[in-house]
Design an enzyme around this catalytic site. Structure first.
Site, PDB file in Angstrom:
ATOM      1  N   ASP A   1       0.789  -1.221   0.000  1.00  0.00           N
ATOM      2  CA  ASP A   1       0.000   0.000   0.000  1.00  0.00           C
ATOM      3  C   ASP A   1       0.826   1.278   0.000  1.00  0.00           C
ATOM      4  O   ASP A   1       0.282   2.345  -0.277  1.00  0.00           O
ATOM      5  CB  ASP A   1      -0.957  -0.002   1.192  1.00  0.00           C
ATOM      6  CG  ASP A   1      -2.110  -0.979   0.991  1.00  0.00           C
ATOM      7  OD1 ASP A   1      -2.456  -1.238  -0.180  1.00  0.00           O
ATOM      8  OD2 ASP A   1      -2.646  -1.490   1.977  1.00  0.00           O
TER       9      ASP A   1
ATOM     10  N   TYR B   1      -9.796  -1.207   2.532  1.00  0.00           N
ATOM     11  CA  TYR B   1      -9.426  -1.254   3.953  1.00  0.00           C
ATOM     12  C   TYR B   1      -9.123   0.131   4.506  1.00  0.00           C
ATOM     13  O   TYR B   1      -8.632   1.016   3.790  1.00  0.00           O
ATOM     14  CB  TYR B   1      -8.211  -2.154   4.173  1.00  0.00           C
ATOM     15  CG  TYR B   1      -8.588  -3.546   4.634  1.00  0.00           C
ATOM     16  CD1 TYR B   1      -9.132  -3.754   5.894  1.00  0.00           C
ATOM     17  CD2 TYR B   1      -8.429  -4.642   3.806  1.00  0.00           C
ATOM     18  CE1 TYR B   1      -9.490  -5.022   6.321  1.00  0.00           C
ATOM     19  CE2 TYR B   1      -8.781  -5.917   4.219  1.00  0.00           C
ATOM     20  CZ  TYR B   1      -9.314  -6.098   5.484  1.00  0.00           C
ATOM     21  OH  TYR B   1      -9.677  -7.354   5.898  1.00  0.00           O
TER      22      TYR B   1
ATOM     23  N   HIS C   1      -6.784 -13.841   3.591  1.00  0.00           N
ATOM     24  CA  HIS C   1      -5.643 -12.983   3.301  1.00  0.00           C
ATOM     25  C   HIS C   1      -4.839 -12.735   4.574  1.00  0.00           C
ATOM     26  O   HIS C   1      -5.306 -12.977   5.689  1.00  0.00           O
ATOM     27  CB  HIS C   1      -6.085 -11.648   2.698  1.00  0.00           C
ATOM     28  CG  HIS C   1      -7.065 -10.894   3.551  1.00  0.00           C
ATOM     29  ND1 HIS C   1      -8.404 -11.224   3.629  1.00  0.00           N
ATOM     30  CD2 HIS C   1      -6.904  -9.819   4.360  1.00  0.00           C
ATOM     31  CE1 HIS C   1      -9.025 -10.387   4.443  1.00  0.00           C
ATOM     32  NE2 HIS C   1      -8.132  -9.530   4.910  1.00  0.00           N
TER      33      HIS C   1
ATOM     34  N   ASP D   1      14.282   3.681  15.112  1.00  0.00           N
ATOM     35  CA  ASP D   1      15.645   4.191  15.252  1.00  0.00           C
ATOM     36  C   ASP D   1      15.775   4.724  16.669  1.00  0.00           C
ATOM     37  O   ASP D   1      15.472   5.881  16.952  1.00  0.00           O
ATOM     38  CB  ASP D   1      15.898   5.283  14.211  1.00  0.00           C
ATOM     39  CG  ASP D   1      17.339   5.784  14.242  1.00  0.00           C
ATOM     40  OD1 ASP D   1      18.089   5.405  15.167  1.00  0.00           O
ATOM     41  OD2 ASP D   1      17.716   6.554  13.342  1.00  0.00           O
ATOM     42  N   LEU D   2      16.212   3.850  17.570  1.00  0.00           N
ATOM     43  CA  LEU D   2      16.273   4.183  18.992  1.00  0.00           C
ATOM     44  C   LEU D   2      17.598   4.852  19.328  1.00  0.00           C
ATOM     45  O   LEU D   2      18.659   4.404  18.885  1.00  0.00           O
ATOM     46  CB  LEU D   2      16.104   2.925  19.837  1.00  0.00           C
ATOM     47  CG  LEU D   2      14.859   2.080  19.553  1.00  0.00           C
ATOM     48  CD1 LEU D   2      14.825   0.875  20.471  1.00  0.00           C
ATOM     49  CD2 LEU D   2      13.615   2.918  19.703  1.00  0.00           C
TER      50      LEU D   2
ATOM     51  N   GLU E   1      20.091   3.265   3.766  1.00  0.00           N
ATOM     52  CA  GLU E   1      19.098   2.254   4.149  1.00  0.00           C
ATOM     53  C   GLU E   1      18.034   2.899   5.033  1.00  0.00           C
ATOM     54  O   GLU E   1      17.655   2.393   6.073  1.00  0.00           O
ATOM     55  CB  GLU E   1      19.772   1.091   4.879  1.00  0.00           C
ATOM     56  CG  GLU E   1      20.745   0.302   4.002  1.00  0.00           C
ATOM     57  CD  GLU E   1      21.441  -0.824   4.742  1.00  0.00           C
ATOM     58  OE1 GLU E   1      21.254  -0.928   5.985  1.00  0.00           O
ATOM     59  OE2 GLU E   1      22.162  -1.603   4.104  1.00  0.00           O
TER      60      GLU E   1
ATOM     61  N   ASN F   1      23.697  -8.144   6.442  1.00  0.00           N
ATOM     62  CA  ASN F   1      24.933  -8.672   5.859  1.00  0.00           C
ATOM     63  C   ASN F   1      25.987  -8.986   6.919  1.00  0.00           C
ATOM     64  O   ASN F   1      27.190  -8.910   6.663  1.00  0.00           O
ATOM     65  CB  ASN F   1      25.491  -7.690   4.832  1.00  0.00           C
ATOM     66  CG  ASN F   1      25.608  -6.278   5.386  1.00  0.00           C
ATOM     67  OD1 ASN F   1      25.479  -6.072   6.594  1.00  0.00           O
ATOM     68  ND2 ASN F   1      25.837  -5.315   4.521  1.00  0.00           N
TER      69      ASN F   1
ATOM     70  N   GLU G   1      27.110  -7.521   9.552  1.00  0.00           N
ATOM     71  CA  GLU G   1      28.011  -6.505  10.087  1.00  0.00           C
ATOM     72  C   GLU G   1      27.908  -6.479  11.610  1.00  0.00           C
ATOM     73  O   GLU G   1      26.872  -6.793  12.195  1.00  0.00           O
ATOM     74  CB  GLU G   1      27.649  -5.133   9.515  1.00  0.00           C
ATOM     75  CG  GLU G   1      27.919  -4.996   8.027  1.00  0.00           C
ATOM     76  CD  GLU G   1      27.518  -3.637   7.504  1.00  0.00           C
ATOM     77  OE1 GLU G   1      28.280  -3.061   6.717  1.00  0.00           O
ATOM     78  OE2 GLU G   1      26.437  -3.155   7.882  1.00  0.00           O
TER      79      GLU G   1
END
Length: 690
Positions: free
Chosen positions: A380, A465, A516, A525-526, A571, A595, A597
């Site tokens: 959406d 919805y 569905h 993001d703390l 990202e 990955n 890290e």
């Protein structure tokens, strides 16, 4: 004394008494009702936010207009308004805030550095050139732009192929125009006889993605009965068409396949021929009634209004621009055109606990035995969670005394659009003690605190919805994100066989409520204690200590229920609006964020997926209710405070055995009968989002 004089005297006395009574009543407010309670206006204060919130404030109408004017100058006169654009045109699809780099934002917020340049991100469709593509352009500085920077390659590794572009409203309209004017006239007798079609009583609903291979743009479209005021989603007629609309010239579009009652046909002409020849099995579907089962008109007689929540001493929070502040919490909110609700710089008692908490994606995946429904994979954000946030209704969508905030957007058209009252802020009385104890061992006392929380809310009405998005801030330092699903279910035509019921339940005479799943992705993001100090992330009743980005697998219904990664500017989002029309070769993939890290000593982001399975049932008609259809996340402090910080909340109650709990000086709740012996100062009801 003369009888006439006596009667006149009595009449004058009565007039005097009535006059004195009238004066007395009017001096007390003109009625016998209690006086008005003191309160703060529930409207947001003017947009003059301090620099803390200006960093994350959505673009103002003036800024949006300035960006459009600048783009028109820079890109030339060939731009067409997106509301009328054909696939072969150049148009500006959207303009919204370009979020500042985190390092620059924190330098300004925490160390007094100059604020980063305020910029806009514009998405432009270039259909009118030899190699059509989608470009992303950063425009700044605002409010007076002077530069334009193409960031498409930087963000996506190369040009975005044109077939991945999100659908314009103009393209949807062109598709339906093609069907009505070119395709449906091929079967006039069939449509009129079987569906009572008169040119306006059918409407299309689309499946996505469009095709089975990268590069396709061919969409299955199911037809539904369309009567004003009735939810079309509950009225499939069983006819589905596959329209190939990849060509930039709509004159070259064509229906590739037709599906009706479990069989495929080459086109509607074949369907018409077989119907006239008497070789076609049909299911005649009457038009729905305006006040039938799919109508939301109340079927109850008038009755008393539901309970009202109000603050007897006025609001305990303020809203200035997009900055929300209470005695415990401060944060700023934004409203992304595609991703919807997001909050920034979230502080508890002045200390930052999170830099950003935001919605990333909303996915629903369907199953059924018809091509339109079995193909449906709605992402959406491509349609726009923020774009489809409409005006909220006082007393229903939000408590009546909520602060209503207008939103301005520019997407799908060259003009600024007002979404009046699309966000509301309120304090939620939860009807449950946050904490309490009645002590009767050794000493006698009672202590407790009524549960309440500060809430910011928006609702995305994406097709059938409605998703109710809440960020909830509690007085014990906990932060909650939650989403409720309501609205109409998506249905398919029930062709008859028992095998059809493997995909859901019968919810109408020939209507299948298609099974569905819903999945919602959030970014957390703390910034707890210090930016680079992260050894633990605490979720509900679970402590997870991680040294690398490899995920711990959660429930099998979700591949990544919780992932923690190093924060990177490249990202910044886990999803993309380009996924919807090309899930086969995605522009970027969230799995690439993981990955292996190291996480120790790094700035981290948690990505949370909450999901549930919905098997529709008869009680989902006319609407799915919010009760039982809620998921989300809860962040609770874990050894962050020395004690429960709600002990400092105003409104706490404590009294001992030998104290009179009915005295205001002992118990603030005892004052409520006096404070509430008044009428709440309610704003007049007003709604303008039609």
């Amino acid at each position: 004394m003369n009888l006439k004089v006596v009667l006149v005297f009595l009449a004058l006395s009565l007039i005097t008494i009535f006059a004195l009574a009238y004066i007395l009543l009017t001096s007390q407010g003109g009625s016998s009702q209690p006086p008005r309670c003191p309160s703060v206006s529930p409207s947001a204060q003017p947009r003059t936010p301090p620099s803390q919130s200006q960093l994350f404030a959505d673009l103002s109408p003036e800024e949006l207009t300035a960006v459009m004017s600048f783009l028109t100058q820079q890109l030339g006169p060939g731009l067409v308004d997106a509301a009328q654009a054909r696939p072969s045109d150049n148009c500006v699809f959207s303009v919204e805030l370009q979020l500042p780099p985190k390092a620059a934002a924190l330098a300004h917020l925490d160390r007094g550095s100059p604020p980063p340049a305020r910029e806009a991100l514009a998405i432009v469709f270039f259909g009118g050139q030899p190699q059509p593509n989608v470009s992303e352009l950063v425009v700044g500085p605002l409010p007076h732009p002077s530069y334009l920077r193409d960031v498409t390659v930087e963000r996506h590794g190369g040009p975005v192929p044109y077939h991945r572009r999100p659908m314009l409203g103009a393209e949807f309209a062109q598709m339906w125009k093609h069907l009505k004017e070119v395709e449906l006239p091929k079967a006039p007798v069939f449509l009129a006889s079987v569906f009572n079609y008169n040119g306006s009583t059918l409407a299309p609903l689309h499946a996505t993605p469009s095709g089975l291979r990268s590069g396709d743009r061919a969409t299955w479209i199911a037809l539904y009965h369309n009567i004003s005021g009735v939810g079309i989603f509950l009225h499939p007629v069983g006819l589905e068409l596959l329209l190939d609309h990849r060509a930039l010239d709509p004159a070259r579009w064509a229906v590739q396949r037709v599906f009706y009652l479990g069989r495929y046909y080459a086109d509607l002409g074949q369907l018409e021929w077989e119907f006239k020849a008497g070789r076609l099995e049909v299911a005649r579907i009457p038009l729905p009634l305006p006040d039938g089962a799919s109508s939301l008109k109340s079927r109850a007689p008038p009755g008393p209004l539901p309970p009202l929540q109000f603050s007897p001493q006025g609001s305990r929070y303020s809203v200035q621009g997009n900055l929300v502040a209470s005695s415990l919490w401060t944060f700023t909110f934004g409203h992304g055109v595609f991703s919807g609700m997001r909050i920034f710089d979230i502080r508890f008692k002045g200390e930052r606990v999170a830099y950003e908490v935001s919605v990333q994606e909303c996915v629903s995946v369907y199953g059924a035995d018809s091509p339109k429904t079995m193909m449906t994979r709605y992402l959406d954000s491509s349609y726009g969670l923020g774009r489809h946030s409409r005006g909220l209704v006082r007393g229903v969508d939000c408590p009546y005394q909520s602060t209503m905030v207008d939103i301005h957007i520019l997407v799908g058209t060259g003009a600024v659009q007002l979404l009046p009252g699309a966000v509301c802020v309120f304090e939620e009385a939860q009807g449950l003690p946050l904490r309490r104890h009645h002590n009767h061992l050794e000493s006698y006392f009672y202590g407790g605190l009524a549960g309440s929380a500060l809430v910011v809310r928006s609702v995305s009405s994406v097709g059938n919805y409605d998703y109710i998005w809440d960020f909830v801030l509690h007085p014990n330092g906990a932060l909650e994100g939650r989403v409720h699903a309501t609205g109409y279910i998506n249905t398919a035509f029930l062709s008859g066989g028992e095998e059809s019921l493997l995909f859901g339940n019968r919810v109408g005479e020939r209507v299948l409520g298609a099974v569905h799943t819903h999945a919602f992705h959030f970014k957390l993001d703390l910034d707890v204690a210090e930016l680079s100090y992260r050894t633990a992330l605490t979720m509900p009743a679970v402590e997870i200590q991680k040294e690398s980005e490899e995920p711990r697998i959660g429930p099998r219904s979700t591949r990544y229920q919780l992932v923690v990664t190093r924060r990177k500017e490249e990202e910044s989002q886990s999803s993309s609006i380009y996924y919807q029309n090309d899930i086969w070769t995605p522009t970027m993939a969230f799995a690439d964020f993981i990955n292996n890290e190291t996480l120790l000593g790094e700035d981290l982001v948690a990505w949370v997926t909450a999901s549930f399975l919905h098997i529709p049932h008869a009680e989902d008609v006319p609407n799915t209710v919010t009760l039982g259809n809620r998921v989300g996340f809860l962040l609770r402090p874990y050894n962050f405070f020395d004690e429960d910080p709600s002990i400092f909340s105003p409104g706490s109650v404590y009294f001992e055995k030998d104290q009179d709990a009915g005295l205001c000086s002992v118990n603030p709740v005892a004052c409520v009968p006096d404070l509430a012996a008044c009428v709440p100062d309610l704003p007049p009801f007003f709604y303008q989002d039609f």
